[in-house]
Design a protein around this motif. Structure first.
Motif, short mmCIF file in Angstrom:
data_model
loop_
_atom_site.label_atom_id
_atom_site.label_comp_id
_atom_site.label_asym_id
_atom_site.label_seq_id
_atom_site.Cartn_x
_atom_site.Cartn_y
_atom_site.Cartn_z
N HIS A 77 0.83 -1.20 0.00
CA HIS A 77 0.00 0.00 0.00
C HIS A 77 0.87 1.26 0.00
CE1 HIS A 77 -4.06 -1.73 0.56
NE2 HIS A 77 -3.43 -2.70 1.22
N GLU A 78 1.92 1.26 0.83
CA GLU A 78 2.77 2.45 0.96
C GLU A 78 3.59 2.69 -0.30
OE1 GLU A 78 6.02 4.35 4.09
OE2 GLU A 78 4.68 2.74 4.75
N THR A 79 4.12 1.62 -0.89
CA THR A 79 4.90 1.76 -2.12
C THR A 79 4.05 2.27 -3.27
OG1 THR A 79 6.39 -0.04 -1.47
CG2 THR A 79 6.34 0.53 -3.81
N LEU A 80 2.85 1.76 -3.40
CA LEU A 80 2.00 2.09 -4.54
C LEU A 80 1.52 3.54 -4.52
CD1 LEU A 80 0.59 1.04 -7.10
CD2 LEU A 80 -1.37 0.42 -5.66
N GLY A 81 1.11 4.04 -3.35
CA GLY A 81 0.57 5.40 -3.30
C GLY A 81 -0.77 5.47 -4.01
N ASP A 82 -1.09 6.63 -4.58
CA ASP A 82 -2.38 6.82 -5.26
C ASP A 82 -2.41 6.03 -6.56
OD1 ASP A 82 -3.53 8.58 -3.40
OD2 ASP A 82 -2.47 10.29 -4.26
N TYR A 83 -3.39 5.13 -6.69
CA TYR A 83 -3.52 4.35 -7.93
C TYR A 83 -4.89 3.70 -7.97
CZ TYR A 83 -1.68 1.90 -12.04
OH TYR A 83 -1.44 1.45 -13.32
N GLU A 84 -5.48 3.69 -9.15
CA GLU A 84 -6.84 3.17 -9.27
C GLU A 84 -6.88 1.69 -9.65
OE1 GLU A 84 -10.74 2.67 -9.11
OE2 GLU A 84 -9.76 4.54 -8.49
N ASN B 151 -6.20 2.47 -4.44
CA ASN B 151 -5.34 2.72 -3.28
C ASN B 151 -5.10 4.22 -3.14
OD1 ASN B 151 -3.61 1.43 -1.18
ND2 ASN B 151 -1.99 2.58 -2.21
N ILE B 152 -5.08 4.68 -1.89
CA ILE B 152 -4.84 6.10 -1.60
C ILE B 152 -3.51 6.24 -0.88
CG2 ILE B 152 -5.69 8.12 -0.33
CD1 ILE B 152 -8.53 6.94 -0.68
N GLU B 153 -2.74 7.22 -1.29
CA GLU B 153 -1.42 7.44 -0.68
C GLU B 153 -1.54 7.69 0.82
OE1 GLU B 153 2.61 10.11 -1.35
OE2 GLU B 153 0.98 10.20 -2.81
N LYS B 154 -0.66 7.05 1.56
CA LYS B 154 -0.68 7.16 3.01
C LYS B 154 -0.09 8.50 3.46
CE LYS B 154 0.86 4.70 7.14
NZ LYS B 154 1.60 3.56 7.69
N ASN B 155 -0.72 9.09 4.46
CA ASN B 155 -0.19 10.31 5.05
C ASN B 155 0.83 9.94 6.12
OD1 ASN B 155 0.08 13.04 5.70
ND2 ASN B 155 -1.49 12.92 7.28
#
Length: 367
Positions: A306-313, A344-348
């Motif tokens: 999840h953290e590596t991918l960041g924002d992606y549909e 996936n949404i980029e983690k803050n």
């Protein structure tokens, strides 16, 4: 006024990802720090760094990889003498171990996450050396770790594990600078429908079994209009040999072996979907590459992914221990009608946090 000294230590780096990280660090130092600091780089072989500015002083330790005892001697005994000689403002250890040194500031970069991975009995049998290594690493990390001004890791989930394991708070998350300049997108290559690629070197935690079992499930259901490319052929090690022997009868899997960068790019360009089922990673470079190439992606539902991918549909996540779950996601891609991806949404990520070496040195050197 004499300039302060920075010592960078990476005496075991001689190839692959770790060497690339060291060189990226030195490029930043070359560009931003040389005018204000004396730079000393401790390396395995000076010849590997011939492209760098002559003002960087390289000191080589060609016997550092002869044995682990030699490495321990350098880190915990010899470097103490060296630090007294150079009197550095900053001693930056780039490879996991916190040495016995005297410096105004001490920093260690911790790459390896294996101590946080619980190997199954089956995995221990296949790679007992890796199991011992994973247990040993906890103690390697622990020695002197609280003497550092900062501990650097690549992902936030690793920071949380370090805080719990070692009772420390001064951990910086430094996402790696990934150079995607050699990703050659070829729009003239026709996408092979229902094709899947898993590009990885075979180690037990890379979880090649799950994609093989998922393919087997699909074939048993009569779904055979797919092709799965795996970058192993059985010659790499015992683990890959077992995988190839066990699943070579499957029609839809092609064991293509380890690929040159150029050949791998051909597969990247032609496949429809990249699968990455690894059970543990510090980053997972193929995820970043697949995202850049705008591929459909199927990932292990784990924090690193999840953290590596960041924002992606266009991404599905699956239980890395469930071949049935993966088979279901692969089948959705094969059917291809109105696919509802997980996204996936980029983690803050909380501070201290940085995205490149320049930002990292700004944090470390801040007075």
């Amino acid at each position: 006024m004499s300039r302060k000294t920075i010592v960078l230590s990476g005496i075991n780096f001689s190839e692959g990802g770790p060497l690339t990280i060291y060189k990226e660090c030195l490029r930043c130092v070359e560009e931003y720090l040389l005018k204000d600091y004396e730079i000393i780089a401790l390396v395995h072989n000076k010849e590997l760094f011939s492209e760098f500015d002559s003002r960087i002083r390289f000191i080589e330790f060609k016997d550092s990889k002869k044995s682990y005892l030699k490495r321990i001697y350098y880190e915990y005994i010899y470097f103490k003498k060296l630090s007294k000689k150079f009197k550095p403002y900053l001693w930056f250890s780039l490879h996991d171990m916190t040495p016995n040194v005297t410096a105004d500031k001490r920093v260690v970069y911790c790459h390896n996450p294996m101590m946080f991975y619980n190997m199954t009995k089956e995995e221990r049998k296949k790679s007992f050396k890796l199991f011992l290594f994973s247990k040993f690493y906890k103690y390697i990390y622990k020695i002197n770790i609280k003497k550092n001004n900062y501990v650097i890791v690549q992902q936030d989930w690793i920071r949380e594990e370090f805080k719990k394991a070692f009772k420390i708070k001064n951990v910086i998350v430094a996402h790696p600078e990934v150079n995607l300049g050699n990703l050659k997108i070829n729009k003239n290559i026709e996408i092979e429908k229902n094709s899947f690629l898993y590009p990885s070197f075979p180690r037990v935690f890379k979880n090649f079994e799950v994609i093989c079992e998922a393919t087997k499930i699909l074939e048993n259901k009569g779904i055979k209009n797919l092709k799965v490319y795996l970058t192993i052929d059985g010659s790499e090690n015992i683990y890959s040999k077992e995988i190839v022997e066990k699943y070579s009868q499957l029609e839809c899997i092609e064991f293509i072996g380890l690929q040159s960068r150029e050949n791998l790019m051909k597969y990247y360009n032609k496949v429809e979907t990249v699968v990455f089922p690894s059970k543990i990673e510090t980053w997972g470079l193929p995820i970043t590459e697949a995202k850049e190439l705008r591929k459909k992606i199927i990932l292990a539902n784990l924090p690193y992914a999840h953290e590596t991918l960041g924002d992606y549909e266009n991404v599905f996540f699956f239980d890395p221990n469930s071949s049935r779950d993966l088979a279901e996601k692969m089948e959705l891609v094969i059917k291809g009608e109105n696919i509802k991806f997980d996204g996936n949404i980029e983690k803050n990520i909380e501070e201290p946090y940085c995205n490149n070496w320049k930002e990292l040195f700004e944090i470390i050197l801040k007075k």
